[in-house]
Design an enzyme around this catalytic site. Structure first.
Site, PDB file in Angstrom:
ATOM      1  CG  HIS A  65     -15.324  60.723  68.968  1.00 36.82           C
ATOM      2  ND1 HIS A  65     -15.498  59.461  68.458  1.00 36.82           N
ATOM      3  CD2 HIS A  65     -15.398  60.597  70.326  1.00 36.82           C
ATOM      4  CE1 HIS A  65     -15.677  58.612  69.464  1.00 36.82           C
ATOM      5  NE2 HIS A  65     -15.612  59.281  70.608  1.00 36.82           N
ATOM      6  CD  GLU A  66     -13.654  63.059  72.689  1.00 35.37           C
ATOM      7  OE1 GLU A  66     -14.430  62.953  73.673  1.00 35.37           O
ATOM      8  OE2 GLU A  66     -13.090  62.078  72.174  1.00 35.37           O
ATOM      9  CG  HIS A  69     -18.734  61.541  73.716  1.00 33.39           C
ATOM     10  ND1 HIS A  69     -19.401  60.358  73.903  1.00 33.39           N
ATOM     11  CD2 HIS A  69     -17.502  61.204  73.253  1.00 33.39           C
ATOM     12  CE1 HIS A  69     -18.606  59.348  73.561  1.00 33.39           C
ATOM     13  NE2 HIS A  69     -17.450  59.836  73.144  1.00 33.39           N
TER      14      HIS A  69
HETATM   15 ZN   LIG Z   1     -15.727  58.806  72.620  1.00 34.19          ZN
END
Ligand SMILES: [Zn+2]
Ligand SMILES: [Zn+2]
Length: 147
Positions: A65-66, A69
């Site tokens: 997830h990170e 980004h």
């Molecule tokens: Zn996030």
């Protein structure tokens, strides 16, 4: 638990495996994160991770997830949660949309062995007639009840 250095190494490996791109910044643990799994900092491109999630099976999903980004930001695409690019890439690598829930262990009953002093913190009441100390078979006694 991994050190910040080992964590960064792990994030680098996951990055290469799933995104085929290098993670060139730092990852570190942040004790202050409560229910969030991690955070991405566009300013200096580092990542924070929640140490409470380190042992979870889904931790890799948090890293993904990170990293989603991170890589979108670096390639100047929509890197925020509501962006279509974000949703697409996250689904592609199989990252988690939401951080897994971490339940703080709530100890309500503290038992102690009357013979050897071994402590038994428990969430539920136990039958001290039936259950004995695992070390010495001694009798358990309730010390405190935190309800
Ligand atoms: Zn996030
Ligand atoms: Zn004992």
């Amino acid at each position: 638990m991994l050190t910040n250095q080992e964590l960064t190494k792990k994030v680098r490996e996951i990055s290469l495996n799933y995104f085929k791109r290098p993670f060139e910044h730092e990852a570190k643990w942040n004790q202050r994160l409560r229910t969030t799994g991690g955070r991405f900092f566009p300013k200096d491109l580092h990542l924070d991770f929640n140490p409470k999630m380190a042992e979870l099976e889904d931790f890799e999903g948090v890293v993904l997830h990170e990293l989603t980004h991170y890589h979108l930001y670096r390639t100047k695409r929509g890197y925020k949660h509501q962006d279509a690019d974000f949703k697409r890439l996250l689904a592609q690598v199989g990252g988690l949309r939401y951080a897994p829930a971490v339940e703080e262990r709530k100890v309500k009953y503290d038992y102690v062995c009357q013979n050897c002093g071994q402590n038994y913190p428990r969430q539920r009441k136990i039958d001290t007639k039936k259950y004995r100390c695992g070390k010495c078979r001694g009798q358990l006694k309730i010390k405190t009840s935190r309800i």
